[in-house]
Design a protein around this motif. Structure first.
Motif, mmCIF file in Angstrom:
data_model
loop_
_atom_site.group_PDB
_atom_site.id
_atom_site.type_symbol
_atom_site.label_atom_id
_atom_site.label_comp_id
_atom_site.label_asym_id
_atom_site.label_seq_id
_atom_site.Cartn_x
_atom_site.Cartn_y
_atom_site.Cartn_z
ATOM 1 N N GLY A 121 0.898 -0.992 -0.469
ATOM 2 C CA GLY A 121 -0.131 0.000 0.226
ATOM 3 C C GLY A 121 0.373 1.356 0.052
ATOM 4 O O GLY A 121 1.787 1.411 -1.062
ATOM 5 N N ILE A 122 1.050 1.987 0.963
ATOM 6 C CA ILE A 122 1.684 3.469 1.144
ATOM 7 C C ILE A 122 2.844 3.223 0.642
ATOM 8 O O ILE A 122 3.690 4.738 -0.013
ATOM 9 C CB ILE A 122 1.680 3.719 2.821
ATOM 10 C CG1 ILE A 122 1.817 5.081 2.785
ATOM 11 C CG2 ILE A 122 1.981 3.104 3.896
ATOM 12 C CD1 ILE A 122 0.699 6.665 1.449
ATOM 13 N N ARG A 123 3.224 2.012 0.730
ATOM 14 C CA ARG A 123 5.037 2.430 -0.392
ATOM 15 C C ARG A 123 5.346 2.838 -1.203
ATOM 16 O O ARG A 123 5.913 2.959 -1.422
ATOM 17 C CB ARG A 123 5.527 1.024 0.023
ATOM 18 C CG ARG A 123 7.183 0.531 0.338
ATOM 19 C CD ARG A 123 8.424 -0.317 1.314
ATOM 20 N NE ARG A 123 9.423 0.191 -0.130
ATOM 21 C CZ ARG A 123 10.310 -0.865 0.390
ATOM 22 N NH1 ARG A 123 10.479 -1.778 1.643
ATOM 23 N NH2 ARG A 123 11.433 -0.045 0.611
ATOM 24 N N LYS A 124 4.087 2.692 -1.788
ATOM 25 C CA LYS A 124 4.261 3.013 -3.116
ATOM 26 C C LYS A 124 4.157 4.184 -3.289
ATOM 27 O O LYS A 124 4.417 4.775 -4.338
ATOM 28 C CB LYS A 124 2.747 2.080 -4.029
ATOM 29 C CG LYS A 124 2.084 0.753 -4.073
ATOM 30 C CD LYS A 124 2.126 0.590 -4.699
ATOM 31 C CE LYS A 124 0.569 -1.204 -4.622
ATOM 32 N NZ LYS A 124 0.118 -1.551 -4.955
ATOM 33 N N ALA A 125 4.386 4.911 -2.238
ATOM 34 C CA ALA A 125 4.190 6.633 -2.409
ATOM 35 C C ALA A 125 6.057 6.975 -2.818
ATOM 36 O O ALA A 125 6.254 7.773 -3.633
ATOM 37 C CB ALA A 125 3.723 7.587 -1.545
ATOM 38 N N LEU A 126 6.500 5.583 -2.585
ATOM 39 C CA LEU A 126 8.391 6.212 -2.513
ATOM 40 C C LEU A 126 8.249 6.144 -4.124
ATOM 41 O O LEU A 126 9.371 5.784 -4.710
ATOM 42 C CB LEU A 126 8.882 5.180 -1.783
ATOM 43 C CG LEU A 126 8.846 5.183 -0.505
ATOM 44 C CD1 LEU A 126 9.664 4.134 -0.089
ATOM 45 C CD2 LEU A 126 9.164 6.619 -0.134
#
Ligand code: GLY
Length: 354
Positions: free
Chosen positions: A229-234
């Motif tokens: 999920g949120i690691r895709k921000a990177l």
């Protein structure tokens, strides 16, 4: 200063010898190995080789640069580990840029099903990105980082003294990932990054910003270590950035990874403005900073199809639909956003024409 992240501890070091002594002492082991490439063996290994904690260490060296991030180098490391009697209780220090920390992390994580490793990144790019967060691996079949595992190092030692050894282009390359961390975190960090003078670098200030930047990455990785999920921000800037990098490689006008990421940020912030209302003034300021500090990567409409093809083959996609991370504002992250071919071509128009 040490920051905790799952089973990984980041040490912001002002004394490499002391930090390495501390980290190694906290990783009980039977055999110690240190992995370098041909460049860090000459330039960086002498800084640590004589330390008491390095007694009995066995050095393994692989070729430098990304073209050596392959199965042959990995096999060489495994062979040397076997020859040196490595066990599941051994320890390896990876001393180098992202290529060394990625490949070394993978070798350590797979040999006899895995033993502990410590990353000592020597480039800005690996300090703020590759060495932190447990992505390990090698290139394979012409694709970057195709084979690998998520496996966190026990320690990452960030010693900004290594920044003194880097040339301007390598500083700028790493700085692009810092810029990304600013955009996905908060307005004050983003503004600090845009106000930093890359033509007259204040190393002390850069070192402080590295610590802030790594803390952004750590916070995100600790919430989502395996990128569900949120690691895709990177991945912001990387869908377009990887396509530009691949095109550059194919056309033999190779660029450093961070330059492609910076150009990818131009594309994806434009898409963010169109699709998610990212503020125009912040788009303008960021684009101006990137154009001034990274120049342009000239493309023509004839290359759009090829760039689109590279984007559809990105391993972050599902079912061939191009996947982006977009921003509604600084710090307001939107993951798993798709875009049509028309929208992507419009984005490339903006990139090409400015
Ligand atoms: N380089 C992006 C990540 O570690 O997830």
């Amino acid at each position: 200063m040490a920051l905790q992240m799952d089973n990984q501890e980041v040490i912001i070091s002002t004394d490499l010898a002391d930090s390495l002594e501390t980290a190694i002492a906290r990783c009980p082991h039977d055999k110690l190995f240190i992995l370098t490439d041909s460049i860090t063996r000459e330039l960086c290994l002498p800084l640590v080789a004589g330390l008491p904690c390095m007694e009995g260490v066995r050095n393994i060296t692989i070729g430098a640069t990304d073209e050596n991030k392959n199965i042959a180098s990995l096999s060489h490391v495994w062979e040397e580990l076997q020859r040196g009697g490595a066990t599941r209780h051994s320890l390896m220090v990876n001393l180098g840029g992202g290529m060394v920390t990625d490949l070394g992390g993978f070798a350590a994580s797979t040999f006899k099903r895995g033993f502990c490793y410590i990353n000592v990144p020597t480039t800005l790019l690996s300090m703020v990105d590759a060495s932190v967060g447990g992505k390990t691996g090698i290139n394979f079949g012409g694709l970057k980082n195709e084979i690998g595992v998520f496996s966190c190092p026990s320690f990452v030692i960030l010693d900004t003294a290594f920044l003194n050894t880097l040339d301007d282009r390598n500083i700028r390359s790493g700085y692009a990932e810092m810029l990304k961390h600013g955009i996905i975190s908060d307005t004050s960090h983003w503004a600090d990054l845009l106000n930093f003078d890359l033509n007259g670098i204040d190393l002390k200030r850069l070192g402080d910003m590295v610590a802030t930047s790594v803390a952004v990455k750590e916070r995100i990785v600790s919430q989502d270590p395996t990128e569900k999920g949120i690691r895709k921000a990177l991945n912001l800037g990387h869908t377009a950035g990887h396509a530009i990098e691949s095109l550059a490689l194919e056309e033999k006008r190779t660029v450093l990874h961070g330059y492609a990421v910076a150009w990818g940020l131009i594309c994806e912030l434009y898409l963010s403005a169109v699709r998610a209302g990212f503020p125009q003034d912040k788009l303008r300021q960021t684009v101006r900073f990137i154009r001034e500090n990274y120049g342009i990567f000239p493309i023509t409409c004839k290359e759009y199809d090829r760039l689109f093809e590279f984007m559809t083959h990105d391993k972050k996609n599902t079912a061939g639909i191009v996947n982006f991370t977009l921003m509604a504002d600084i710090g307001e992250i939107l993951i798993d956003k798709t875009a049509s071919k028309e929208e992507i071509f419009d984005m490339l128009d903006f990139f090409r024409e400015g």
